[in-house]
Design an enzyme around this catalytic site. Structure first.
Site, PDB file in Angstrom:
ATOM      1  N   ASP A  45       0.769  -1.224   0.012  1.00  0.00           N
ATOM      2  CA  ASP A  45      -0.040  -0.077  -0.031  1.00  0.00           C
ATOM      3  C   ASP A  45       0.970   1.254  -0.067  1.00  0.00           C
ATOM      4  OD1 ASP A  45      -2.138   1.294   0.094  1.00  0.00           O
ATOM      5  OD2 ASP A  45      -3.004   0.603   2.083  1.00  0.00           O
TER       6      ASP A  45
ATOM      7  N   ASP B  56     -10.722   2.058  -3.596  1.00  0.00           N
ATOM      8  CA  ASP B  56     -11.325   1.625  -2.219  1.00  0.00           C
ATOM      9  C   ASP B  56     -12.717   1.505  -2.553  1.00  0.00           C
ATOM     10  OD1 ASP B  56      -9.212   1.121  -0.984  1.00  0.00           O
ATOM     11  OD2 ASP B  56      -9.004   2.932  -0.059  1.00  0.00           O
TER      12      ASP B  56
HETATM   13  C1  DGJ Z   1      -5.746   1.887   1.836  1.00  0.00           C
HETATM   14  C2  DGJ Z   1      -5.987   0.585   0.939  1.00  0.00           C
HETATM   15  O1  DGJ Z   1      -6.768   0.837  -0.288  1.00  0.00           O
HETATM   16  C3  DGJ Z   1      -7.205  -0.129   1.798  1.00  0.00           C
HETATM   17  O2  DGJ Z   1      -7.569  -1.259   1.005  1.00  0.00           O
HETATM   18  C4  DGJ Z   1      -6.713  -0.692   3.062  1.00  0.00           C
HETATM   19  O3  DGJ Z   1      -5.455  -1.412   2.770  1.00  0.00           O
HETATM   20  C5  DGJ Z   1      -6.221   0.553   3.665  1.00  0.00           C
HETATM   21  N1  DGJ Z   1      -5.375   1.289   3.075  1.00  0.00           N
HETATM   22  C6  DGJ Z   1      -5.384   0.169   4.921  1.00  0.00           C
HETATM   23  O4  DGJ Z   1      -4.777   1.268   5.753  1.00  0.00           O
END
Ligand code: DGJ
Length: 731
Positions: free
Chosen positions: A477, A547
């Protein structure tokens, strides 16, 4: 021969199976662009294409005539300050303070195959599939050499371009600007098609006519960013999904980039792509060389769909290296939306147990397993298991493995929290201007990935965790963009290098981890889909799209993404309803049908589902196993125009032998005055002579009928937020 040179006309001819690109050494040594488009015979003299107009109020090199000004020439590479008044591709500042640059042909070589680009992602091929032309240009104002590299992938209809600057000395030069590729056109009668978005709305396709003047887009975020994507298509005005001439430029880079498009006073057009010079300059020492990121050029006369498929197959065969790329990925369940930070080993095991009983194949433990992290304000950088929460990670993974499940883990390697042991020990490892104001994003700061010791630390700690347990997947991430880009480890005159060095550090960390763990499946992620680019795909075979997992909102995201990137690269999951981002409820069926178009998985509390949903999960998993080979390896078509932004959208995959088709159609909203009261879907890519049978209905039609007349899907798509899958096989 894909590359030839005519001594007589001083012309290079680059040929792929269906395209040609022609360039010529001009009278003052400039490299002129004569043609790029559908295949033409080599040997014909195209010299008359070299100039745009006969007269110009423009200075010209003193050895030439007024009609030979660089300002009215179509060029392969333009340089700053010597008669080309457009945006130019290259600007080199010399020790005397002058940035005037001029590129003049010096020599060239043609060789089989393609060398890698040191430290950067780059396309690759066996020697027999690719030939490379290197044209060495010399700067008239220094000893610097500018090497223009063209790798011609004959069977893929792709030309990969990059530029290397070589400084033979004796003095350093500053590279102030260096674009990776330039395409000059004599007309501006094109639309620009590109991807724009933001968090939870990534990569929606935009189509706008080129207008007089400067236009374009860029990232100054130190990363690709959610806002735009580093690729552009110039489409003839009438081009559609299926027909029309389109030109694509796609950059293999994950940092700040720029796409510059200029339609000039003669309605001539220049498009360039490369590193964003706002956040870049590079001190090139005597004896050193600098490599630009690579750009993939594609031309198609089969519209946007044709161009997309060329990019898809090229990325699969010549950019993505992962051993996973042709393999069905494990269906995963990720605990993020199920638990956020509220979990312990018992909860994670329970999730895994329920998931295993439904046929899910991997549990991914997301954010919050390390340091003392229970919210997003601490511990980034402290990549040590929080044993109070999880006990022994190795034992937990073993238990999960005993369920028949794989285990995956989240990392955010490039970040650091102020409240972390790492920051307390190494405050100088943060990107910031010492002693001055700095910015936070999600309460966190960015590690200085330009520092070798930072990359070493991350490699050692992450590798340590990966060696400590059977971790087969990581989610990588990156939840904020770069600001105050300054490295305490570099001298003043090299601060302009930090943003690019950061990206090189990220690539190096990937490379080292992949060398250590060659079978590790890595999914890229950046606050959703904020770093989805072809550079990243060199290291990871899949990237979390967004997301926003709302099925309806995912349609334009996924179809927009498909402009350049294949289905197998798109992280797509079914999540709970009401959806956590949009608060909308749509059917489980629709959520599954949309997620099927990517890598597939779940993002919900699997222990809290009712029987009906569990049954549907089993069915969805069955469909995944039935169709994923076709989805991953088949040719992808956007059946409807407009990239999923209309009420009705459909897309399909057709097997290479054209005997099997899976088409997904969705109606997002319906009303008596709907945009498309009759939904007729013409299925592309079939064999016109074959008869196709629908697999679950008494229905058979010729390919020609399905392609040209289509099927009437109106009845199947009655209502709001409904989806249907059509599975056809040829007899
Ligand atoms: C952003 C990601 O896109 C989410 O899926 C998740 O992993 C969060 N970060 C966790 O902080």
């Amino acid at each position: 021969m894909p590359i030839s040179f005519s001594e007589k006309n001083k012309t290079f001819h680059l040929d792929t199976e269906h395209t040609s690109c022609v360039m010529q050494i001009g009278p003052s040594g400039e490299l002129r662009h004569l043609y790029y488009g559908a295949s033409i015979a080599s040997g014909d003299d195209l010299s008359s294409f070299a100039r745009r107009r006969d007269r110009a109020f423009s200075p010209y090199p003193e050895s030439l005539t007024a009609n030979e000004s660089l300002n009215i020439a179509n060029l392969e590479i333009s340089s700053f300050g010597s008669g080309d008044f457009h945006n130019t591709a290259i600007r080199l500042q010399k020790q005397n303070g002058s940035s005037v640059t001029s590129t003049v042909y010096s020599s060239h070589t043609i060789r089989k195959g393609k060398a890698p680009l040191p430290g950067l992602p780059a396309s690759f091929a066996p020697e027999k599939q690719c030939e490379t032309l290197e044209v060495v240009m010399k700067d008239s104002f220094s000893d610097v050499r500018i090497v223009l590299r063209y790798s011609v992938f004959e069977n893929s209809d792709v030309i990969a371009r990059s530029v290397t600057i070589v400084n033979p000395g004796p003095e350093p030069v500053r590279i102030e600007k260096l674009m990776s590729a330039q395409l000059d056109f004599e007309s501006s009668e094109y639309d620009m098609v590109y991807l724009q978005g933001k968090w939870a709305r990534e990569r929606h396709a935009v189509r706008v006519p080129v207008h007089p003047g400067m236009q374009g887009f860029r990232s100054a975020r130190g990363s690709t960013g959610h806002q735009y994507n580093p690729g552009i298509v110039l489409a003839s005005r009438s081009a559609s999904e299926r027909t029309g001439e389109v030109f694509g430029m796609l950059l293999l880079y994950s940092g700040s980039y720029a796409v510059e498009v200029e339609s000039d006073e003669y309605q001539a057009l220049r498009a360039m792509i490369g590193i964003n010079d706002e956040t870049f300059c590079w001190r090139l020492e005597p004896g050193a060389e600098f490599h630009s990121p690579e750009t993939l050029l594609v031309f198609s006369e089969n519209g946007l769909g044709g161009l997309s498929r060329q990019y898809h197959s090229f990325l699969m065969e010549h950019v993505i290296r992962s051993p996973w790329k042709h393999v069905r990925r494990p269906i995963l369940v990720n605990n993020w939306e199920a638990t956020y930070f509220e979990f312990d080993d018992r909860k994670i095991y329970e999730l895994a147990r329920s998931a295993a009983s439904l046929g899910i194949e991997m549990l991914v433990l997301d954010d919050g397993w390390f340091g003392k992290r229970n919210d997003d304000r601490s511990s980034l950088g402290d990549w040590f298991v929080n044993t109070r929460k999880l006990g022994n990670l190795g034992k937990l993974v073993e238990k999960i493995n005993r369920l028949g499940m794989k285990f995956g883990l989240w990392f955010e390697p490039e970040m650091i929290s102020e409240d972390s042991d790492l920051y307390r020990k190494h405050p100088e490892w943060v990107l910031s201007v010492p002693g001055k104001r700095r910015s936070l994003g999600r309460s966190q700061m960015v590690l200085d990935m330009s520092r070798k010791e930072v990359v070493d630390y991350l490699f050692e700690t992450i590798a340590g965790i990966l060696h400590s347990a059977n971790i087969e997947y990581i989610k990588w991430d990156m939840n904020r963009n770069l600001t105050e880009i300054y490295s305490a480890s570099l001298p003043a005159e090299q601060q302009g290098e930090v943003a690019h060095r950061y990206v090189l550090g990220v690539y190096e960390l990937h490379e080292r981890l992949l060398n250590e763990f060659p079978n590790l499946l890595i999914e890229g992620c950046s606050g959703g889909g904020g770093r989805f680019d072809a550079g990243m795909l060199y290291y990871v075979p899949q990237i979390w799209c967004s997301d926003d997992t709302d099925a309806l909102e995912r349609i334009p995201i996924q179809l927009g993404t498909s402009l350049f990137y294949p289905s197998s690269t798109m992280g797509a999951h079914v999540s709970v309803c009401p959806n956590h981002q949009t608060h909308r409820t749509v059917s489980f069926r629709l959520r599954g049908d949309v997620a099927l178009a990517g890598t597939f998985g779940y993002e919900l509390d699997i222990t809290a589902l009712g029987e009906d949903e569990q049954k549907q999960i089993r069915e969805q998993i069955g469909r995944y196993h039935q169709f994923n080979d076709l989805i991953r390896e088949g040719n992808f078509y956007r059946v409807t125009e407009n990239f999923g932004l209309d009420d009705v959208s459909a897309w399909c995959w057709v097997s290479a032998d054209r005997k099997e088709v899976l088409m997904t159609a969705v109606r997002s909203s319906d009303s008596p005055c709907a945009q498309s009261p009759v939904v007729r879907l013409r299925i592309p890519g079939l064999d016109p002579g074959l008869i196709y049978r629908m697999q679950d209905r008494p229905f058979a039609m010729h390919g020609s009928t399905l392609m040209n007349a289509g099927i009437n899907a109106s009845e199947d798509l009655r209502g709001n937020a409904v989806s249907v899958l059509y599975h056809l096989k040829a007899e």
